[in-house]
Structure formats: C-alpha cells, structure tokens
Design a protein around this motif. Structure first.
Motif, PDB file in Angstrom:
ATOM      1  N   MET A 142      47.145  95.876  67.194  1.00  0.00           N
ATOM      2  CA  MET A 142      48.346  96.682  67.425  1.00  0.00           C
ATOM      3  C   MET A 142      48.371  97.228  68.857  1.00  0.00           C
ATOM      4  O   MET A 142      49.445  97.349  69.456  1.00  0.00           O
ATOM      5  CB  MET A 142      48.440  97.825  66.423  1.00  0.00           C
ATOM      6  CG  MET A 142      48.771  97.374  65.009  1.00  0.00           C
ATOM      7  SD  MET A 142      50.390  96.578  64.893  1.00  0.00           S
ATOM      8  CE  MET A 142      49.972  94.856  64.882  1.00  0.00           C
ATOM      9  N   SER A 143      47.215  97.540  69.414  1.00  0.00           N
ATOM     10  CA  SER A 143      47.192  98.025  70.796  1.00  0.00           C
ATOM     11  C   SER A 143      47.617  96.918  71.761  1.00  0.00           C
ATOM     12  O   SER A 143      48.322  97.180  72.732  1.00  0.00           O
ATOM     13  CB  SER A 143      45.809  98.574  71.161  1.00  0.00           C
ATOM     14  OG  SER A 143      44.847  97.553  71.260  1.00  0.00           O
ATOM     15  N   ILE A 144      47.223  95.697  71.478  1.00  0.00           N
ATOM     16  CA  ILE A 144      47.634  94.562  72.313  1.00  0.00           C
ATOM     17  C   ILE A 144      49.135  94.329  72.153  1.00  0.00           C
ATOM     18  O   ILE A 144      49.855  94.111  73.135  1.00  0.00           O
ATOM     19  CB  ILE A 144      46.834  93.288  71.969  1.00  0.00           C
ATOM     20  CG1 ILE A 144      45.341  93.501  72.250  1.00  0.00           C
ATOM     21  CG2 ILE A 144      47.374  92.081  72.725  1.00  0.00           C
ATOM     22  CD1 ILE A 144      44.997  93.832  73.680  1.00  0.00           C
ATOM     23  N   VAL A 145      49.620  94.385  70.920  1.00  0.00           N
ATOM     24  CA  VAL A 145      51.060  94.232  70.678  1.00  0.00           C
ATOM     25  C   VAL A 145      51.822  95.326  71.419  1.00  0.00           C
ATOM     26  O   VAL A 145      52.856  95.067  72.051  1.00  0.00           O
ATOM     27  CB  VAL A 145      51.373  94.259  69.162  1.00  0.00           C
ATOM     28  CG1 VAL A 145      52.867  94.380  68.907  1.00  0.00           C
ATOM     29  CG2 VAL A 145      50.805  93.017  68.484  1.00  0.00           C
ATOM     30  N   GLY A 146      51.310  96.551  71.390  1.00  0.00           N
ATOM     31  CA  GLY A 146      51.946  97.648  72.107  1.00  0.00           C
ATOM     32  C   GLY A 146      52.007  97.403  73.609  1.00  0.00           C
ATOM     33  O   GLY A 146      53.023  97.659  74.251  1.00  0.00           O
ATOM     34  N   MET A 147      50.909  96.892  74.171  1.00  0.00           N
ATOM     35  CA  MET A 147      50.913  96.570  75.602  1.00  0.00           C
ATOM     36  C   MET A 147      51.957  95.510  75.919  1.00  0.00           C
ATOM     37  O   MET A 147      52.677  95.614  76.915  1.00  0.00           O
ATOM     38  CB  MET A 147      49.528  96.066  76.051  1.00  0.00           C
ATOM     39  CG  MET A 147      48.518  97.153  76.258  1.00  0.00           C
ATOM     40  SD  MET A 147      47.050  96.558  77.153  1.00  0.00           S
ATOM     41  CE  MET A 147      46.066  95.916  75.818  1.00  0.00           C
ATOM     42  N   LEU A 148      52.036  94.493  75.059  1.00  0.00           N
ATOM     43  CA  LEU A 148      53.016  93.425  75.283  1.00  0.00           C
ATOM     44  C   LEU A 148      54.441  93.953  75.176  1.00  0.00           C
ATOM     45  O   LEU A 148      55.295  93.631  76.015  1.00  0.00           O
ATOM     46  CB  LEU A 148      52.792  92.281  74.298  1.00  0.00           C
ATOM     47  CG  LEU A 148      51.553  91.431  74.556  1.00  0.00           C
ATOM     48  CD1 LEU A 148      51.257  90.538  73.352  1.00  0.00           C
ATOM     49  CD2 LEU A 148      51.719  90.605  75.820  1.00  0.00           C
ATOM     50  N   LEU A 149      54.710  94.763  74.160  1.00  0.00           N
ATOM     51  CA  LEU A 149      56.061  95.308  73.984  1.00  0.00           C
ATOM     52  C   LEU A 149      56.446  96.224  75.141  1.00  0.00           C
ATOM     53  O   LEU A 149      57.558  96.145  75.661  1.00  0.00           O
ATOM     54  CB  LEU A 149      56.166  96.061  72.657  1.00  0.00           C
ATOM     55  CG  LEU A 149      56.133  95.207  71.398  1.00  0.00           C
ATOM     56  CD1 LEU A 149      56.084  96.087  70.157  1.00  0.00           C
ATOM     57  CD2 LEU A 149      57.319  94.255  71.361  1.00  0.00           C
ATOM     58  N   TYR A 150      55.526  97.081  75.547  1.00  0.00           N
ATOM     59  CA  TYR A 150      55.825  98.001  76.643  1.00  0.00           C
ATOM     60  C   TYR A 150      56.119  97.232  77.934  1.00  0.00           C
ATOM     61  O   TYR A 150      57.112  97.480  78.606  1.00  0.00           O
ATOM     62  CB  TYR A 150      54.669  98.973  76.855  1.00  0.00           C
ATOM     63  CG  TYR A 150      54.880  99.854  78.066  1.00  0.00           C
ATOM     64  CD1 TYR A 150      55.788 100.907  78.020  1.00  0.00           C
ATOM     65  CD2 TYR A 150      54.206  99.602  79.252  1.00  0.00           C
ATOM     66  CE1 TYR A 150      56.008 101.699  79.126  1.00  0.00           C
ATOM     67  CE2 TYR A 150      54.419 100.392  80.370  1.00  0.00           C
ATOM     68  CZ  TYR A 150      55.320 101.433  80.306  1.00  0.00           C
ATOM     69  OH  TYR A 150      55.536 102.210  81.414  1.00  0.00           O
ATOM     70  N   ASN A 151      55.236  96.297  78.271  1.00  0.00           N
ATOM     71  CA  ASN A 151      55.421  95.565  79.522  1.00  0.00           C
ATOM     72  C   ASN A 151      56.604  94.608  79.461  1.00  0.00           C
ATOM     73  O   ASN A 151      57.290  94.404  80.457  1.00  0.00           O
ATOM     74  CB  ASN A 151      54.139  94.817  79.901  1.00  0.00           C
ATOM     75  CG  ASN A 151      53.094  95.737  80.462  1.00  0.00           C
ATOM     76  OD1 ASN A 151      53.125  96.096  81.620  1.00  0.00           O
ATOM     77  ND2 ASN A 151      52.175  96.174  79.621  1.00  0.00           N
ATOM     78  N   GLY A 152      56.841  94.022  78.283  1.00  0.00           N
ATOM     79  CA  GLY A 152      57.932  93.066  78.154  1.00  0.00           C
ATOM     80  C   GLY A 152      59.296  93.711  77.998  1.00  0.00           C
ATOM     81  O   GLY A 152      60.244  93.344  78.684  1.00  0.00           O
ATOM     82  N   LEU A 153      59.391  94.687  77.093  1.00  0.00           N
ATOM     83  CA  LEU A 153      60.696  95.283  76.801  1.00  0.00           C
ATOM     84  C   LEU A 153      61.030  96.463  77.708  1.00  0.00           C
ATOM     85  O   LEU A 153      62.119  96.518  78.274  1.00  0.00           O
ATOM     86  CB  LEU A 153      60.752  95.720  75.336  1.00  0.00           C
ATOM     87  CG  LEU A 153      60.610  94.595  74.305  1.00  0.00           C
ATOM     88  CD1 LEU A 153      60.620  95.159  72.896  1.00  0.00           C
ATOM     89  CD2 LEU A 153      61.699  93.557  74.481  1.00  0.00           C
ATOM     90  N   ALA A 154      60.098  97.394  77.836  1.00  0.00           N
ATOM     91  CA  ALA A 154      60.388  98.584  78.639  1.00  0.00           C
ATOM     92  C   ALA A 154      60.334  98.289  80.132  1.00  0.00           C
ATOM     93  O   ALA A 154      61.216  98.698  80.884  1.00  0.00           O
ATOM     94  CB  ALA A 154      59.414  99.707  78.281  1.00  0.00           C
ATOM     95  N   MET A 155      59.308  97.576  80.564  1.00  0.00           N
ATOM     96  CA  MET A 155      59.142  97.308  81.995  1.00  0.00           C
ATOM     97  C   MET A 155      59.814  96.001  82.429  1.00  0.00           C
ATOM     98  O   MET A 155      59.979  95.760  83.621  1.00  0.00           O
ATOM     99  CB  MET A 155      57.649  97.262  82.349  1.00  0.00           C
ATOM    100  CG  MET A 155      56.910  98.550  82.051  1.00  0.00           C
ATOM    101  SD  MET A 155      57.613  99.999  82.847  1.00  0.00           S
ATOM    102  CE  MET A 155      57.213  99.673  84.538  1.00  0.00           C
ATOM    103  N   LYS A 156      60.150  95.155  81.451  1.00  0.00           N
ATOM    104  CA  LYS A 156      60.777  93.853  81.731  1.00  0.00           C
ATOM    105  C   LYS A 156      59.961  93.040  82.747  1.00  0.00           C
ATOM    106  O   LYS A 156      60.484  92.451  83.679  1.00  0.00           O
ATOM    107  CB  LYS A 156      62.212  94.033  82.209  1.00  0.00           C
ATOM    108  CG  LYS A 156      63.083  94.725  81.179  1.00  0.00           C
ATOM    109  CD  LYS A 156      64.511  94.782  81.589  1.00  0.00           C
ATOM    110  CE  LYS A 156      65.413  95.519  80.656  1.00  0.00           C
ATOM    111  NZ  LYS A 156      65.035  95.850  79.353  1.00  0.00           N
TER     112      LYS A 156
END
Length: 106
Positions: free
Chosen positions: A67-81
């Motif tokens: 889940m921490s890896i998924v969170g990193m991916l979501l943050y960098n992909g969706l929030a930071m684009k």
C-alpha cells in the motif's frame, strides 16, 4: 532514509522521545537537482531495503508495504502528474525482485 533505519533499530532496545520544539534545517537538497525518475528509483529501492532489513514478512506488513508503494505511485502519478517519477518507483522495486538480490540502499 538512514534516520528511519536508525530510529527503528534504536526503538527495539530503547524508548524514543519526541521533541516537538526541535528544529532541523536542510541547507541543500538533491531533489531539485536530480532527475525525478532517478530520485524516486532511489527512494523506492531504499524503502524496499528497509522493509526487507527491519520488518517481519507477515501478511499485515507485506500489505502495508504494498500500500505504501501504491500510495507513492498515486501521489506521483495523479497529484504530481510525474510519469517519470512513477517509472523510477517501479524500477526501484522491480530490479531487486527480478534479481532476487538484497537491495542495498542507494
């Protein structure tokens, strides 16, 4: 992430205290000078290294790590684009898994 590693290991033997008035100033940062792909690759690799080094490999810990890896991916992909950062995260996790190696911190 040396601070996280040290704190985790010290906490196994001693009680840690939190000092809310403590201040730390970073005079330089590599984040602005290093490619985000390489920075996130290093971050994910260090994250994986600390997980393998310090935590029991039981289902709750494995789930939390994923889940921490998924969170990193979501943050960098969706929030930071930042797709390059996402590629770096995947590279940082997959390389040691593919080689079956114990990843050393970057």
């Amino acid at each position: 992430m040396e601070d996280v590693d040290l704190s985790f290991r010290v906490a196994k033997e001693f009680l840690l205290y939190y000092q809310p008035k403590a201040k730390l100033e970073h005079l330089t940062t590599t984040y602005k000078t290093v490619d985000t792909r390489m920075m996130r690759k290093m971050m994910a690799r260090n994250h994986f290294y600390l997980f393998r080094k310090n935590l029991p490999k039981n289902l709750p810990n494995i789930f939390a790590f994923i889940m921490s890896i998924v969170g990193m991916l979501l943050y960098n992909g969706l929030a930071m684009k930042d797709i390059r950062a996402c590629i770096g995260i995947v590279e940082g996790i997959l390389k040691p898994l593919k080689l079956g190696e114990n990843p050393e911190p970057a």
